[in-house]
Design a protein around this motif. Sequence first.
Motif, mmCIF file in Angstrom:
data_model
loop_
_atom_site.group_PDB
_atom_site.id
_atom_site.type_symbol
_atom_site.label_atom_id
_atom_site.label_comp_id
_atom_site.label_asym_id
_atom_site.label_seq_id
_atom_site.Cartn_x
_atom_site.Cartn_y
_atom_site.Cartn_z
ATOM 1 N N GLN A 126 0.627 -1.220 0.018
ATOM 2 C CA GLN A 126 -0.011 0.028 -0.016
ATOM 3 C C GLN A 126 0.861 1.062 0.069
ATOM 4 O OE1 GLN A 126 -3.514 0.260 -0.415
ATOM 5 N NE2 GLN A 126 -2.872 -2.028 -1.093
ATOM 6 N N LYS A 127 2.021 1.340 0.689
ATOM 7 C CA LYS A 127 2.873 2.467 0.634
ATOM 8 C C LYS A 127 3.321 2.671 -0.530
ATOM 9 C CE LYS A 127 6.984 4.043 3.072
ATOM 10 N NZ LYS A 127 8.016 3.801 4.016
ATOM 11 N N TYR A 128 3.675 1.940 -1.316
ATOM 12 C CA TYR A 128 4.179 2.193 -2.644
ATOM 13 C C TYR A 128 3.256 1.971 -3.951
ATOM 14 C CZ TYR A 128 8.676 2.017 -0.063
ATOM 15 O OH TYR A 128 9.560 2.882 0.520
ATOM 16 N N ALA A 129 1.767 1.727 -3.629
ATOM 17 C CA ALA A 129 0.936 1.653 -4.629
ATOM 18 C C ALA A 129 0.871 2.668 -5.687
ATOM 19 C CB ALA A 129 -0.429 1.358 -4.003
ATOM 20 N N GLU A 130 1.094 3.881 -5.087
ATOM 21 C CA GLU A 130 1.104 5.082 -5.873
ATOM 22 C C GLU A 130 2.378 5.932 -5.972
ATOM 23 O OE1 GLU A 130 -1.450 6.056 -7.398
ATOM 24 O OE2 GLU A 130 -2.554 4.549 -6.656
ATOM 25 N N ASP A 179 8.167 -0.825 -7.981
ATOM 26 C CA ASP A 179 8.294 0.603 -7.791
ATOM 27 C C ASP A 179 8.927 0.642 -6.309
ATOM 28 O OD1 ASP A 179 7.312 1.242 -10.027
ATOM 29 O OD2 ASP A 179 4.983 1.329 -9.432
ATOM 30 N N GLY A 180 9.898 1.523 -6.007
ATOM 31 C CA GLY A 180 10.498 1.847 -4.495
ATOM 32 C C GLY A 180 11.218 0.742 -4.238
ATOM 33 N N TYR A 181 11.799 -0.068 -5.243
ATOM 34 C CA TYR A 181 12.706 -1.301 -4.946
ATOM 35 C C TYR A 181 14.009 -0.715 -3.948
ATOM 36 C CZ TYR A 181 16.264 -0.089 -8.299
ATOM 37 O OH TYR A 181 17.075 0.675 -9.071
ATOM 38 N N ALA A 182 14.556 0.416 -4.412
ATOM 39 C CA ALA A 182 15.653 0.723 -3.643
ATOM 40 C C ALA A 182 15.546 0.977 -2.075
ATOM 41 C CB ALA A 182 16.241 1.918 -4.255
ATOM 42 N N GLU A 183 14.436 1.611 -1.930
ATOM 43 C CA GLU A 183 14.045 2.091 -0.588
ATOM 44 C C GLU A 183 13.809 0.891 0.261
ATOM 45 O OE1 GLU A 183 10.977 4.764 2.471
ATOM 46 O OE2 GLU A 183 11.421 5.095 0.119
ATOM 47 N N ARG A 184 12.912 0.020 -0.191
ATOM 48 C CA ARG A 184 12.448 -1.454 0.362
ATOM 49 C C ARG A 184 13.884 -2.418 0.340
ATOM 50 N NH1 ARG A 184 7.326 -2.154 -3.384
ATOM 51 N NH2 ARG A 184 6.719 -3.915 -2.013
ATOM 52 N N GLN A 285 9.224 -9.399 0.561
ATOM 53 C CA GLN A 285 8.538 -8.416 -0.162
ATOM 54 C C GLN A 285 8.658 -8.998 -1.600
ATOM 55 O OE1 GLN A 285 9.205 -4.392 0.797
ATOM 56 N NE2 GLN A 285 9.926 -5.096 2.760
ATOM 57 N N VAL A 286 7.651 -8.536 -2.257
ATOM 58 C CA VAL A 286 7.697 -8.934 -3.667
ATOM 59 C C VAL A 286 8.138 -7.711 -4.378
ATOM 60 C CG1 VAL A 286 5.857 -9.241 -5.968
ATOM 61 C CG2 VAL A 286 5.573 -10.200 -3.890
ATOM 62 N N LEU A 287 9.261 -7.813 -5.019
ATOM 63 C CA LEU A 287 9.991 -6.627 -5.593
ATOM 64 C C LEU A 287 10.541 -6.782 -7.008
ATOM 65 C CD1 LEU A 287 12.389 -5.885 -2.489
ATOM 66 C CD2 LEU A 287 10.166 -4.845 -3.146
ATOM 67 N N PHE A 288 9.906 -7.940 -7.687
ATOM 68 C CA PHE A 288 10.301 -8.208 -8.970
ATOM 69 C C PHE A 288 9.147 -8.442 -9.699
ATOM 70 C CE2 PHE A 288 12.003 -10.081 -12.770
ATOM 71 C CZ PHE A 288 12.792 -9.169 -13.136
ATOM 72 N N HIS A 289 8.705 -8.177 -10.804
ATOM 73 C CA HIS A 289 7.415 -8.431 -11.673
ATOM 74 C C HIS A 289 7.875 -9.140 -12.989
ATOM 75 C CE1 HIS A 289 5.705 -6.297 -8.446
ATOM 76 N NE2 HIS A 289 6.008 -5.261 -8.787
#
Length: 493
Positions: A126-130, A179-184, A285-289
């Motif tokens: 949710q944090k990185y949804a947008e 999205d936001g992979y680096a911060e995560r 966390q799911v960090l690759f699609h």
Amino acid sequence: MPAEEYTWERYYEDVFRRQKKYNNNLAVRIGELDSRTAELQAQLDRITNSSYWKLLAPARKLYGRLRGIPGTEPGAGAGVNAGDDESVTGEAPAPSAHDAFDPYERRLWAYEDYYAGWMAGDPWEQKYAEYRESGMSRIREAGFSVVCMEDCKGIKPPFNIDDAPKWIIFVNRQGRLADGYAERFGTILADHPEAVAAYADEDWEYETVAGKRRIEPWFKPDWSPDTFDSFFYFGGVALLRTDFAIRADWLGSSDPFANVYDLFLQAAEKAGKTYDDARIVHVPQVLFHNDADAKFGIFGGNASKPEDDYAAWKAACDVIRQELGTGRLTWGSDERFDEIKKRSFKRRCMRVRFLEGQDGVTRHVLRDNGGEPLVSVLVLSKDHPDVLRCLLDSFLERTDYHNLEFVVVDNGSTDANKSEYESVIEDFCGGIPHRYVYSPMEFNFSAMCNLAAANATGDLLLFMNDDVEIVQKDWLRLMAGCATMPHVGAVGA
């Protein structure tokens, strides 16, 4: 109720009752909606089949043309009788995509798409949804260098180690980082300053009119050295510290995946010797699609993609699950990786051999002991010689491991059954070392196992129930091969 009296069993019983009540209420509601839908459809059919409605068909068409309204007939294109359309063409309207699948399955998908529900409730998602690109995100991404695994071929690595940032991310070409992979990544790795390698979960996605739809998540285990020796389960996204990459030897193969696997095997040898080693980090966390359409050509371009969202979802999921069943969604287990694995085990002072699974997909890595260690088969049984007969029959007929001895412990069968036991054991184990230990006692599983072990002489102890049947010939060879690994204490099937 005191907390100590509220057991896990009671908790799951409560959960089951609540879910059952919810399902019953939902079933009633669905029944009411189905009934109401049927009533409305019947009313619509009465209107559209009436003579008055058919007489007004030319006027409705003229009105629609004047207003520029396409498909003014109710139910047009949805398999509902559209008045005089059938009489003009002589054919019934073509069924829609909705009719191609079971309505019940469609209804389940509509309110039980579990992965979508999980994403909706996960705080990181949710944090990185947008999430959108920003100056801060680019600063964070500067700490990572992204390299496609497919580019990792040849005698030199496809990255400049001298100028590379702290982390190198290896990804599959047919996919994208979240999205936001680096911060995560950075948030988790900040808690593991000693980390040498890391990996994250992944899923699949395809394009829809409303945007990208994500399906089929792959939630990976925490660091598992044995699994990693079997295949590259890090999957489509894996991180390696640049300072380790500087010290590691680059394989220089023409196979890019062999180079990547060898690089991470070296990291595992240095850092991930045990399952709880904090230097190999799983980021949950799911960090690759992965791009499902690019990988499999499921839709062959947007023009051929089903307009119905459920039809597209089902087509994509079916293809991915089929590929998963054939073992083609992972790599690192086939013969072309044998040599780099052998070298890895040699650096660990072990000799290994490879055994192909009976399914033709799996491939097992086993320690090469130069022979078969003696396995003592320990069986506990009482008053069921017919059950023991079934076990021994399947064991000796279907097992391809031959260095065996049998120890049967009987804690007090009747005289008739005791004689039957002796006869069964002699019939099946006459040419194999065996012992029948008759020791009347109250049933005590631990004590009986210890008694069986005290009468065994094997290098490995195999504890078996008497009410099982062997179905796969290589089962004991696989278990014994794993059990002789120096870091293994016990093996289960």
